[in-house]
Design an enzyme around this catalytic site. Sequence first.
Site, PDB file in Angstrom:
ATOM      1  N   ALA A 100       3.931  97.066  49.538  1.00 17.95           N
ATOM      2  CA  ALA A 100       3.118  95.957  49.017  1.00 17.95           C
ATOM      3  C   ALA A 100       3.957  94.699  48.977  1.00 17.95           C
ATOM      4  O   ALA A 100       5.149  94.742  48.657  1.00 17.95           O
ATOM      5  CB  ALA A 100       2.618  96.275  47.613  1.00 17.95           C
ATOM      6  N   ASP A 101       3.338  93.577  49.310  1.00 20.17           N
ATOM      7  CA  ASP A 101       3.984  92.294  49.075  1.00 20.17           C
ATOM      8  C   ASP A 101       3.752  91.854  47.640  1.00 20.17           C
ATOM      9  O   ASP A 101       4.621  91.271  47.010  1.00 20.17           O
ATOM     10  CB  ASP A 101       3.424  91.234  50.037  1.00 20.17           C
ATOM     11  CG  ASP A 101       4.029  91.401  51.409  1.00 20.17           C
ATOM     12  OD1 ASP A 101       3.392  92.019  52.270  1.00 20.17           O
ATOM     13  OD2 ASP A 101       5.175  90.942  51.599  1.00 20.17           O
ATOM     14  N   ARG A 102       2.558  92.163  47.146  1.00 20.94           N
ATOM     15  CA  ARG A 102       2.196  91.759  45.796  1.00 20.94           C
ATOM     16  C   ARG A 102       0.999  92.583  45.347  1.00 20.94           C
ATOM     17  O   ARG A 102       0.056  92.765  46.118  1.00 20.94           O
ATOM     18  CB  ARG A 102       1.749  90.308  45.826  1.00 20.94           C
ATOM     19  CG  ARG A 102       2.450  89.440  44.817  1.00 20.94           C
ATOM     20  CD  ARG A 102       1.762  88.115  44.881  1.00 20.94           C
ATOM     21  NE  ARG A 102       2.658  87.047  44.534  1.00 20.94           N
ATOM     22  CZ  ARG A 102       2.228  85.795  44.364  1.00 20.94           C
ATOM     23  NH1 ARG A 102       0.964  85.490  44.542  1.00 20.94           N
ATOM     24  NH2 ARG A 102       3.055  84.866  44.027  1.00 20.94           N
ATOM     25  N   ALA A 122      -1.819  92.975  48.186  1.00 27.07           N
ATOM     26  CA  ALA A 122      -1.526  92.205  49.402  1.00 27.07           C
ATOM     27  C   ALA A 122      -0.407  92.925  50.138  1.00 27.07           C
ATOM     28  O   ALA A 122       0.629  93.236  49.553  1.00 27.07           O
ATOM     29  CB  ALA A 122      -1.082  90.792  49.039  1.00 27.07           C
ATOM     30  N   ASN A 123      -0.631  93.204  51.398  1.00 31.90           N
ATOM     31  CA  ASN A 123       0.411  93.841  52.211  1.00 31.90           C
ATOM     32  C   ASN A 123       0.208  93.429  53.663  1.00 31.90           C
ATOM     33  O   ASN A 123      -0.775  92.773  54.009  1.00 31.90           O
ATOM     34  CB  ASN A 123       0.362  95.373  52.048  1.00 31.90           C
ATOM     35  CG  ASN A 123       1.586  96.057  52.625  1.00 31.90           C
ATOM     36  OD1 ASN A 123       2.712  95.590  52.433  1.00 31.90           O
ATOM     37  ND2 ASN A 123       1.389  97.139  53.354  1.00 31.90           N
TER      38      ASN A 123
END
Lengths: 351, 351
Positions: A245-247, A255-256
Amino acid sequence: MSLESIRYERGRLEILDQLLLPLQTRYIKVQGVEDGWKVINKMQVRGAPAIAIVGCLSLAIEILKDDCVDKKIMRQEIEGKLNYLVSARPTAVNIKLAADELINLANSLSADENVTADDFRERLIRNIESMLIKDIEDNKAIGKFGCETILKRLEGDSHVRVLTHCNTGSLATAGYGTALGVIRSLHAAKRLEHVYCTETRPYNQGARLTAYELVHEKIPSTLIIDSMVSALMHARNITAVVVGADRVAANGDTANKIGTYQIAIVAKYHNVPFYVAAPLTSIDMSLKSGDRIKIEERPDREMTHIGEHRIAAPGISCWNPSFDITPASLITGIIIEKGVFSPGKLHEAVP
Amino acid sequence: MSLESIRYERGRLEILDQLLLPLQTRYIKVQGVEDGWKVINKMQVRGAPAIAIVGCLSLAIEILKDDCVDKKIMRQEIEGKLNYLVSARPTAVNIKLAADELINLANSLSADENVTADDFRERLIRNIESMLIKDIEDNKAIGKFGCETILKRLEGDSHVRVLTHCNTGSLATAGYGTALGVIRSLHAAKRLEHVYCTETRPYNQGARLTAYELVHEKIPSTLIIDSMVSALMHARNITAVVVGADRVAANGDTANKIGTYQIAIVAKYHNVPFYVAAPLTSIDMSLKSGDRIKIEERPDREMTHIGEHRIAAPGISCWNPSFDITPASLITGIIIEKGVFSPGKLHEAVP
């Protein structure tokens, strides 16, 4: 053992040059902050946790060489150098958070009259070194919890077939990895039958980096094209999907890397559980949902060229979002260093 | 006007060299069966309908030059040459069917005493020429029916945003195209707002060929990566998906370029109608369902290299199925030259 993307001992730092992967394996010496800035800016190191750690370690290398006796000057220099490092990749949030933490520490040590200049240096270096250790420990905890939760669903001692996307391994973290850490743990537990990794267009992190790590560690693995995920789920009995995951927003929306959302939809269609593996630092409780996450769009050239070689028709316009949002409703569990949580229970895990 | 991939007038045949696309636009003269075999075998022409037509036209060129007066010798030569042409791409079924039809015609003309050697030549050439005309007519009918069915779902005279996969245009057929023919018809009707085409890894037919056709004809278009389909459907209001077919089974299950199945799943998830456009010759009523269709697996090199450039980690193994099966349950309608049929009503359309 895991691929070493960051080699560090006090006074010495080398990083694996990711621009040369997968064709060449070459380490670059990082002798201070200027070198640190360069390897981050040129993307010789990538992955948000890895960027933060390499940046801070480059500062540790420089602090050790310093023989200044004035803490105030040192404090000022450290703040300036950290801001300089952050400027190398301004969108990477982890290095900014790490820099803020170190600046706070430097401020309080500088204000404390009982701390000598040598103590000051030592405390800062130790704090940076502990980031490296903590990131690997967190990843190993993520790996352990992820492994347990995937195996818990199985009957008997059967083996698992896992799919992952993008690169979330040693090359993106201090070592071990998040989603790839879960796969490493399954392999170490001798319960991994096979891992499938997607190519991850347009930047090919799967084909270049994840495949490189898997080959390096002799983990039984196969590369597929991003559009083959459904065919794979139909043809082979995939046990679970694990991605990074980015966030992650407070409600579990994630968000990925672009393509993750699509994999989550087809996993649901095939009744394959879908896990997100990420450290606590990736969870942003200030964001109610994924709608609030701004999608970065990248240059067309990433899609139209491979190196200098043009692969798309001249004149065609491109849409190149670098990530997408997977809604919480498609996520079976979020694996963090404290355990595995359903998206709806994330608030129980995050302080 | 449509891109001309096949330029033919009696005695003269040229084909657009698809190996040089999208960087160079160059036509190759085909002066007989040997040239025909070469352009098919080297994949300078591709797409099952296009292969069949170019092969037969190369024979027409040769028949015209022939001044033999013995029909039996001619019949024998024609059979031999057709079998030779079929051998250039043994898995392409359309050229085999076309060859069988021509051999039957040659047999009956040869046996008919009222037919002179000149009549024999003329009838065969006309039969071949009519294949070219019929393929384009069929595609235009597919385009018209597809356009009508997509517009019928809209309120008022709003414009449509369509997604397509792979290449199904002038470059894969005698001209106009199947799924891309539907898009051409929408554009001609001034109802197309935008078309999105997928890159179509690993052979990049979308980025190289579809994008080339769309740019050539100034159709408003954008290229996306295969894994961006879900993000696209979430971000933009896609009206419909239209794809081609390699083969459609009696129940409507459809074999098409790898990735089609995945697009159908995410279209269903986003409530976007999903259409298959194909000529009647692609429907195989002898196959009860898609389970009976054998999936061809292609060489790893298609995935690991772009030209001579290696893009995947050395040593990684690959899975490279060239197509997948979309179940009828995910298909809104099958567009053929006789109209649009739901998968369950296909048997009403096919004699």
